[in-house]
Design an enzyme around this catalytic site. Sequence first.
Site, PDB file in Angstrom:
ATOM      1  N   LYS A  68      -1.721  -7.360  -2.159  1.00  0.00           N
ATOM      2  CA  LYS A  68      -0.730  -6.702  -2.415  1.00  0.00           C
ATOM      3  C   LYS A  68       0.675  -7.190  -2.755  1.00  0.00           C
ATOM      4  O   LYS A  68       1.580  -7.066  -3.070  1.00  0.00           O
ATOM      5  CB  LYS A  68      -0.732  -5.390  -1.786  1.00  0.00           C
ATOM      6  N   ASP A 104       1.586   4.084  -3.994  1.00  0.00           N
ATOM      7  CA  ASP A 104       1.016   4.606  -2.614  1.00  0.00           C
ATOM      8  C   ASP A 104       1.856   5.780  -2.151  1.00  0.00           C
ATOM      9  O   ASP A 104       1.463   6.651  -1.403  1.00  0.00           O
ATOM     10  CB  ASP A 104       0.967   3.245  -1.784  1.00  0.00           C
TER      11      ASP A 104
END
Length: 284
Positions: A68, A104
């Site tokens: 990420k 997220d």
Amino acid sequence: MQQIKAGVVGYPVIQSLSPLIHGHWIAQYGLSGSYEHIEIIPDQFDRVIGHIIDENEYDGFNITAPYKQSIMTFCDVLEDTAKDIGAVNTVIINNGHVTGRNTDAFGFIANLKMQQPALELKGSKALILGAGGAARAVIYGLRDEGVSDIYITNRTSSKAAELATDFQNDSCNCHVVPWEERASFSATHGIDIALTVNTTSLGMLGKSPLEFDVGKLPDDSYVYDIVYAPLHTQILNDAVARDLKIVTGLGMLLHQARPAFEAWFGIMPDLDDALINKITKAAQ
Ligand code: ATR
């Protein structure tokens, strides 16, 4: 019909439920496209991801652990959310132009609002257990919703301090709480914690249990665990036994997928019971 190609990049990645989620929506909306696991071993990440982008075969992909952060240097543009969280979980490729997004925080908040719509976040106080990548997205989301005080507690307190510095601003005070005082500090200091969130990996299947005594939380507080396997973790079971309201974690996974799907396929998908049941079963 245009054939859209997407997937999830990670290592290992076979455990990812994202292909099941996106595959459900592709079928549900009668779209033409695919979403697959894309496993890249760590010492080949730069070469393979560079090749995937150059080939222009994919419309984009999700990125999961451990990439990420590494993907960020491959993005031509990083959206503000991705910059502030310090991670990208969604990549959108348009004619070779690569945009990095993070969904997220959206997933975390959307799941909270779906399960506990009555919780008023504006001006409230929250306790965050953990200071890893997931905590960054959670804190970003809560700050964006107007939470006024965020108390961060982590086994490694220097990481909690780093997050507190990164997310502190004029409207949101971030504090560090010693890990040993995580359960008692709100009662000891008379701090009215509205929401406690576990962002650590503790309590997950195969991991050590999370030790947290919910008995000291305010009677009207909420407990959210982003762990979803098992769905009902010990801290959530303890919270229910104490009549506290809870939020389970699987919805965060489902909701974070929605804006990614929209970016590639042009439809913001709904969560229906069939999908929730399918993913709940697969996650256990
Ligand atoms: P993620 O991206 O899922 O947040 P991470 O960045 O590796 O993953 O963070 C994992 C979190 O779980 C961290 O807050 C970690 O605490 P440390 O920063 O002290 O490592 C926490 N964690 C993992 N195992 C733990 C344990 N046995 N006891 C306490 N905290 C733990």
